[in-house]
Design an enzyme around this catalytic site. Structure first.
Site, PDB file in Angstrom:
ATOM      1  CB  SER A 116      10.511  30.449  23.342  1.00  0.00           C
ATOM      2  OG  SER A 116      11.722  30.299  22.659  1.00  0.00           O
ATOM      3  CG  ASP A 147      16.681  27.409  27.288  1.00  0.00           C
ATOM      4  OD1 ASP A 147      16.981  26.976  26.162  1.00  0.00           O
ATOM      5  OD2 ASP A 147      15.666  28.076  27.508  1.00  0.00           O
ATOM      6  CG  HIS A 173      13.690  26.351  25.227  1.00  0.00           C
ATOM      7  ND1 HIS A 173      13.971  27.682  25.448  1.00  0.00           N
ATOM      8  CD2 HIS A 173      12.705  26.332  24.293  1.00  0.00           C
ATOM      9  CE1 HIS A 173      13.204  28.437  24.673  1.00  0.00           C
ATOM     10  NE2 HIS A 173      12.415  27.637  23.975  1.00  0.00           N
TER      11      HIS A 173
END
Length: 726
Positions: free
Chosen positions: A574, A660, A695
């Site tokens: 991320s 995501d 995600h």
């Protein structure tokens, strides 16, 4: 043959019989047995912004209908889907030789999990609540049993049954009403973090009709159990409203609407159940609004109006408010108290004054005690305080460890729960009597395949950064692994939003460490590992400190004999993927491989797109390149996608999820498309897109292990230069 073998074999066969690569711009082909990567088409788009001009050849990869795609991934544009599938096929063909290793690592990781397991029950009223897994279960079962007795356990929710027939299913929140009659849970059924909230009548076992849709996932029952509050998710994926309706269903009422797109909102109850608490905030500004438990349909009242740069978190302690805040230049936060009737800042008085370098991370309240978690030098400690002001510490004697305060599920108790582990030590869960200081061990994490803590060494190094700051680096290795530069190293980092990376235990990492690897965590600036200022000195116009800290950590490992250049695999996810993209551009010579998990790499484009869920809320973190030329120029100077150039890049694995909403699939897709023609090393640039997740990757606990095994196999493959052998 398992499905993964079948997919890899099919990809290789299809590639071998395909048209030449130049005739198939989004496909893959074989050249003398070596897979040839897809070639992404270029459609240059000129973007002018603040008088600056940039050209994006791969903007076409973003689906203009992305909001609908998050809710229904089948709506993805045909050319984007074709390219993503070609990338997945190429990666699987390239890494086909690692399939036995992936399978072996998966079995190792699975073997370290106690399949039939349960959490330590949390007492509340007449019941004890817990979750359990049965052998073979991918998802938990939510349970309760009579408190302190031998009565029959009751199944509240079987998340395995909920997930049946779905490619993705994740229960994000679950909880019972204060009267123990209802059980609510929120499900994300596609990985896009768009939730439905269901309510179950525990007397009849019936899931009540009319579930709540388009929710963030959090919710709260009123103290009288008659009302349910929740956070709405708008069409752009942002929390924008708090709603209320009768707990058993009925008319929905708007309770609060946040008009600032840059704020996150949520809802919960105070520790003593005296108030419903609505929280509003971003990385630098916050506000709380409260509703008395005695009047759950009342209009929420502001506790203290928001002020840019001031953060506060409020909870109620029976007869007063207790507030953690950075007010009055309390960089590492302090704790104040205020009367119930007059909670505004004018009435705040210090309860625990600010001490620079002692970062107060959080506070937990029970009737007569406050517990707080503090962080300094990348380690934590827990401090207990009674109403008279007497304090004592729960101490630990290890060089690197993780101590986590879990608090209590009841207010009228003297017992709180906490967990302890370290990189070499499995998690122990304790109940701690705050009054008698008696500690009761409730559970020790079992590793069924066996684990001897004494076989491992945990060390804490301090790497000098270019400006003289010392960056903590936690090192885990087997005791018999040499420190002479011969061992491969995986160096992990994050460094954003003030989120620290704990020096904690992970059974998955042992699949590397037991193969002679050294696993290291760089506690870089941008996190709060050494206090809140550790975060403040690596955001916006100082963000590059995160990147140079990570590079300094690698160089220190090399200088101390733990590693050698070109024999390190870097990993981050991320915002940690942004770190990976930056250090990949800045010092490609240091890495054998780089793993960017759901990587935030298209920084300038993403932070200029106000339709994306996290863009306005994250301007305090990164800057606003739409209105601020200085922010634009600084961001452009490190944006990984924009800084790709002709360099000898290491092997790169970028991963993403089609659903995501945080780091959209096109960021890793565009990064790979730009990296591949730029690299001069001949090392592979690979993309893995999970077409059925978001995600966090796969939702099942075993399916997730397969993803970890894949990434770790890539690390070994990169060190071993497996692509050279086909």
């Amino acid at each position: 043959m398992n499905r993964r073998d079948l997919l890899a074999t099919s990809a290789a066969v299809l590639a071998a019989t395909a048209l030449p690569a130049q005739a198939r711009p989004s496909g893959a082909s074989m050249s003398q047995g070596t897979p040839v990567p897809p070639v992404a088409k270029k459609i240059p788009v000129r973007i002018e912004q603040l008088g600056r001009v940039r050209t994006d050849d791969y903007q076409w990869m973003k689906d203009d209908n992305w909001q609908a795609v998050l809710r229904d991934p089948t709506l993805i544009k045909a050319d984007v889907k074709e390219h993503l599938e070609a990338e997945n096929a190429y990666r699987e063909a390239m890494m086909a030789s690692t399939l036995p290793l992936q399978a072996a690592m998966f079995e190792e990781m699975k073997g370290r999990i106690k399949e039939a397991d349960s959490s330590v029950p949390s007492p509340d009223g007449a019941w004890e609540y817990y979750v359990e897994y049965r052998t073979g279960d991918q998802h938990p079962r939510y349970m309760r049993k009579p408190r302190g007795g031998t009565g029959e356990a009751q199944l509240l929710l079987d998340a395995n049954a909920l997930a049946e027939g779905k490619a993705y299913s994740e229960v994000s929140s679950a909880g019972h009403s204060p009267d123990h009659a209802l059980f609510a849970y929120s499900e994300d059924a596609q990985g896009s973090e768009v939730h439905q909230i269901f309510v179950k009548d525990l007397a009849t076992g019936e899931v009540l009709p009319d579930p709540i849709g388009s929710a963030i996932g959090d919710f709260a029952f009123s103290a009288d159990s008659q009302w349910l509050f929740w956070t709405n998710r708008d069409d752009n994926g942002r929390p924008d409203k708090i709603f209320r309706r009768p707990a058993r269903g009925g008319e929905t009422t708007l309770v609060y609407q946040e008009d600032d797109d840059g704020m996150f909102i949520g809802v919960g109850r105070t520790a003593d159940d005296a108030f419903i608490l609505i929280t509003v905030g971003n990385q630098e500004t916050s506000e709380a609004r409260v509703i008395p438990a005695a009047a759950p349909t009342a209009t929420p009242v502001v506790l203290e109006p928001r002020e840019v740069g001031r953060l506060y978190e409020a909870d109620h302690w029976g007869d007063r408010w207790v507030i953690r805040t950075n007010a009055d230049d309390s960089i590492d936060f302090k704790i104040v108290e205020a009367p119930t009737a007059t909670p505004g800042k004018a009435h705040w008085t210090d309860l625990v004054p600010h001490t620079p370098g002692r970062y107060i991370e959080g506070v937990a309240l029970v009737k007569n005690h406050i517990a707080r978690q503090e962080r300094a030098d990348a380690n934590t400690k827990i401090i207990i305080r009674d109403r008279a002001g007497a304090e004592h510490e729960i101490a630990v004697d290890e060089p690197a460890y993780s101590l986590s305060l879990a608090g209590a599920s009841e207010f009228d108790t003297t017992v709180m729960r906490y967990g302890y582990n370290s990189p070499s030590t499995p998690t122990s869960t304790y109940d701690y009597d705050l009054a008698t200081r008696e500690r009761t061990l409730r559970k020790v994490q079992e590793v069924p395949s066996g684990h001897n803590t004494a076989d491992y060494v945990v060390e804490r190094l301090n790497a000098p950064a270019p400006d003289g700051e010392l960056v903590p680096v936690t090192v885990l290795r087997r005791r018999d692994t040499p420190v002479d530069g011969s061992a491969p190293v995986l160096l992990y980092g994050y460094g954003s939003y003030g989120s620290p990376i704990p020096a904690s235990f992970s059974t998955n990492r042992l699949s590397l460490v037991d193969r002679g690897w050294i696993y290291a965590i760089a506690h870089v600036r941008g996190g709060s590992d050494k206090g809140w200022n550790w975060f403040l000195t690596a955001r916006r116009m100082t963000k590059k400190n995160t990147f140079t800290d990570f590079i300094a950590s690698a160089e220190h490992l090399i200088a101390r004999g733990y590693a050698k250049a070109g024999h390190i695999v870097a990993e981050g996810r991320s915002a940690g993927g942004l770190l990976m993209g930056a250090i990949n551009n800045m010092r490609p010579d240091l890495w054998a491989g780089v793993i960017g998990g759901v990587p935030f790499v298209d920084v300038i484009n993403t932070m200029s797109d106000t339709s994306l869920p996290l863009t306005p809320p994250e301007w305090p973190e990164w800057g606003n390149p739409i209105e601020d030329p200085e922010a634009y120029d600084y961001m452009m100077s490190y944006s990984p996608y924009d800084q790709v150039g002709p360099k000898a890049y290491p092997a790169v694995l970028a991963t993403g999820g089609l659903s995501d909403p945080r780091v959209t699939y096109w960021e890793p897709e565009k990064w790979v498309a730009k990296l591949r023609p730029a690299t001069t090393s001949g090392k592979p640039i690979l993309l893995k897109i999970n077409m059925e997740a978001g995600h966090a990757g796969s939702s099942g606990r075993f399916d997730y292990l397969k993803e970890v095994a894949h990434d770790y196999a890539f690390a070994l493959w990169a060190i071993d230069r497996g692509w050279e052998r086909g």
